[in-house]
Design an enzyme around this catalytic site. Structure first.
Site, short mmCIF file in Angstrom:
data_model
loop_
_atom_site.label_atom_id
_atom_site.label_comp_id
_atom_site.label_asym_id
_atom_site.label_seq_id
_atom_site.Cartn_x
_atom_site.Cartn_y
_atom_site.Cartn_z
N ASN A 48 0.83 -1.21 0.00
CA ASN A 48 0.00 0.00 0.00
C ASN A 48 0.86 1.26 0.00
O ASN A 48 0.60 2.23 -0.72
CB ASN A 48 -0.91 0.03 1.23
CG ASN A 48 -2.07 -0.93 1.13
OD1 ASN A 48 -2.31 -1.54 0.09
ND2 ASN A 48 -2.79 -1.09 2.23
N HIS A 101 -16.19 3.34 -13.67
CA HIS A 101 -15.93 2.57 -12.46
C HIS A 101 -17.15 1.77 -12.02
O HIS A 101 -17.09 1.00 -11.07
CB HIS A 101 -15.47 3.53 -11.34
CG HIS A 101 -14.91 2.86 -10.14
ND1 HIS A 101 -15.56 2.82 -8.93
CD2 HIS A 101 -13.74 2.18 -9.95
CE1 HIS A 101 -14.83 2.16 -8.04
NE2 HIS A 101 -13.72 1.76 -8.64
#
Length: 682
Positions: free
Chosen positions: A49, A437
């Site tokens: 991350n 999306h």
């Protein structure tokens, strides 16, 4: 109403809130009650991350901080302050991370899983490592003299590097070389032969350290030392960011010093000698705002996500097999079942295969004339794409909207696009200026009784084993008609398409959410039932933050499950007294978006793909659908209520970054994912 000063003070910057979120993952890795190999995996997730955050978000901040456009002076100063704050947090969390790594490694030894260094090998293990080098590793190790490297940023930042310091017999001077670890070809961890005393492994870093005399054989070196380092490069200026219109272009023109590909973070072994460190840093073209951090012996801990389990299933979470849904598990047509009434699956508690079966049935059914779907990320060996190709070969009209700007999946999506086009599928590459999306599928029937699937997550088999996502399968005429209209909008962007049921961005989704919150405020003032329950990944949109504060200031209970970025600060007197936010980190990644409003007693429920961020509400094609079936609505409420009760895996999200647990002495432990799994089994 909140005045501007109060609101600005009560707004947590998106990137700071992200650091707090990633720390929750790190804190999960430090919990003694989490199985040991799962703790390793959380350490890998944290590291991965952080890499992506620096490549994208810190790259964007760096560009803003260096922009010379005078009209962006305040943005530039804000970015510089933010970079300093993030670097301060990063340094603090790095120490917590190193402590967690050492602790987990110690506990592995107690479980007889040993990570050996190059100077800890016995004779048999030394022989094994030498054979491993000759048989597998040697062809992938290509040293480069450091003096011959023009810029290290010409190299990829996917690698870990060893900086090697060497001295030949009889010489006082040293030579310096660079070796990129061939992790992609050989793996990060090398299993040595097991013994009765346990399992033995080595980092690839240490295997190469041991093999340095073989790598540089014939060159008369008698002294070798190798130190790991890694760097993160500026990946891009974030396209779907939180910046106002036109600012992106100004920054692109105004930044003269930073180029795509420049290093913006370097982590190195703190034991690296100064002469070697200086040579490495001189090749990286850093500036004062970049992050330079002395760390431990090993870097790129994302590889811990694939740490060998050594056959120790007892050190992992017990397997949860997907729960069978009896009504979907027989031989009856799934298409007809959906036409009779709404159905749902909640992965990974339920199997994603039910959706695959819907596509497979549609591909061969003589009653189906067309299939349309959106694809954002795809599994490596996608059953979804195979079903769509099958449908095209069977004469169905298949349309696929594939997003080529799905970050870090661009190459994969391009490859799949070509395969689909070759099969006769009509492939649409999104909408210019808008990421697609939304997660929607439309199945057109010859009878006109069409079907739609609307999901909170990607149509991706791999994600469906790790991410919690909710999918509605419906034949409700108005909803299905709206889903088809989304595809019309995508094919003809900015055409005047109206939606009766769906909340669609960038059209009217934000306005409709604002209206739903305003209605709760009015109902509270009128003495009617009023509350807001939301499960979401991110909340950073200032309009939505302000509106939730306004609802709270008017006494509306606001209960939120927020996994990631959260710009709200709970518990501020007169501003957010009624706001409660729980952030859950557990074996599954919380990903579903669920919205429930009291609506004066009517209870309006929605699911969809959109978070409350500017990019989702303003710069993407997103879809949120109402849910009408009483049983599905009850299940969605249970998902949120269980999450709000979670005092085992939940943390208090209040804007402080402390991530304090909810547990008190009198609390009965409640773990929402475990309880949901039990309830579905029952």
């Amino acid at each position: 109403m909140i005045n501007k000063k109060t609101l600005s003070e009560a707004y947590v910057d998106r990137d700071l809130s992200w650091m707090y979120f990633n720390r929750r993952i790190l804190q999960e890795a430090a919990k003694p009650q989490v199985p040991l190999l799962e703790r390793l995996s959380f350490l890998g997730i944290y590291s991965n991350n952080l890499d992506e955050f620096f490549r994208v978000r810190m790259a964007t901040l760096g560009r803003i901080a260096e922009c010379e456009d005078k009209s962006l002076r305040s943005e530039r100063e804000h970015a510089r302050q933010l970079i300093k704050q993030i670097n301060k947090l990063n340094n603090k969390y790095a120490k917590e991370y190193e402590h967690a790594i050492h602790e987990v490694t110690r506990l592995l030894r107690e479980e007889n899983i040993f990570l050996l260094k190059e100077d800890e090998l016995d004779e048999g293990q030394q022989l094994f490592v030498r054979q491993f080098y000759r048989q597998k590793l040697s062809g992938f190790v290509s040293p480069v003299w450091l003096s011959a490297v023009r810029q290290l940023t010409d190299e990829t930042d996917e690698n870990i590097y060893l900086a090697v310091k060497m001295q030949a017999e009889g010489r006082k001077s040293f030579d310096y070389a660079l070796i990129a670890l061939p992790v992609a070809e050989c793996g990060r961890f090398v299993r040595l032969p097991d013994k009765e005393s346990g399992s033995y492994l080595m980092y690839l870093d240490d295997v190469i350290r041991y093999c340095l005399p073989m790598i540089f054989s014939g060159l008369n070196y008698v002294f070798f030392k190798a130190y790991a380092f890694k760097f993160t490069k500026d990946a891009e200026m974030e396209i779907d960011n939180d910046l106002r219109n036109g600012m992106l272009q100004k920054i692109s023109k105004g930044v003269k010093s930073r180029k795509k590909g420049d290093a913006l973070r370097v982590i190195y072994d703190a034991d690296m000698p100064k002469d070697l460190l200086k040579r490495v840093m001189n090749k990286l073209n850093l500036d004062k705002l970049d992050t330079v951090l002395g760390g431990g012996r090993y870097h790129n801990h994302k590889d811990l996500m694939s740490f060998p389990d050594c056959g120790r299933k007892d050190l992992k979470y017990p397997a949860w097999e997907p729960v069978v849904k009896p009504e979907l598990d027989g031989n009856e047509s799934l298409l007809k079942l959906i036409q009779k009434g709404d159905r749902f699956i909640h992965v990974p508690y339920h199997s994603f295969d039910y959706y695959i079966r819907v596509l497979q049935e549609a591909a061969v059914s003589k009653e189906v004339k067309s299939i349309k779907t959106t694809l954002y990320r795809l599994a490596k060996d996608s059953k979804v794409v195979k079903a769509l190709i099958c449908a095209a070969r069977n004469g169905k009209k298949v349309t696929v909207v594939i997003e080529l700007l799905a970050r870090f999946d661009e190459a994969s999506n391009i490859g799949w696009s070509k395969k689909m086009q070759d099969a006769g599928i009509h492939v649409i590459f999104g909408v210019e200026g808008l990421k697609v999306h939304s997660k929607i599928t439309h199945i057109g029937m010859k009878t006109g009784n069409d079907i739609a699937c609307i999901s909170t997550g990607n149509f991706h088999e791999g994600n469906a084993r790790m991410y919690t996502d909710y999918m509605l399968m419906t034949a409700a005429r108005n909803v299905v008609h709206d889903v088809n209209s989304v595809f019309i909008f995508i094919e003809k962007p900015y055409s005047p398409v109206r939606f009766k049921e769906l909340l669609v961005s960038p059209n009217e989704m934000k306005q409709k959410f604002v209206k739903l919150i305003n209605d709760e405020i009015k109902n509270k003032q009128a003495g009617k039932p009023a509350y807001i329950l939301v499960k979401i990944n991110h909340i950073t949109d200032t309009a939505m933050v302000k509106k939730l504060y306004e609802a709270s200031a008017n006494g509306v209970p606001v209960k939120l499950l927020v996994r990631g970025n959260c710009s709200l600060m709970a518990g501020i007197s007169g501003v957010s007294d009624t706001i409660c936010i729980n952030g859950i980190i557990d074996r599954y990644l919380e990903h579903s978006r669920i919205f429930i409003f009291a609506a004066g007693g009517e209870d309006k429920t929605f699911i969809g793909s959109a978070d409350w961020m500017p990019r989702n509400l303003d710069n993407r094609v997103e879809v949120v659908t109402p849910v009408y079936d009483p049983l599905i609505k009850a299940d969605l409420r249970k998902v949120i209520e269980f999450g709000l009760r979670d005092n085992c895996q939940g943390s208090i999200v209040d804007g402080s970054g402390e991530n304090r647990p909810w547990t008190t002495e009198n609390d009965v432990p409640f773990r929402s994912q475990e309880e949901l799994y039990k309830s579905y089994k029952e």
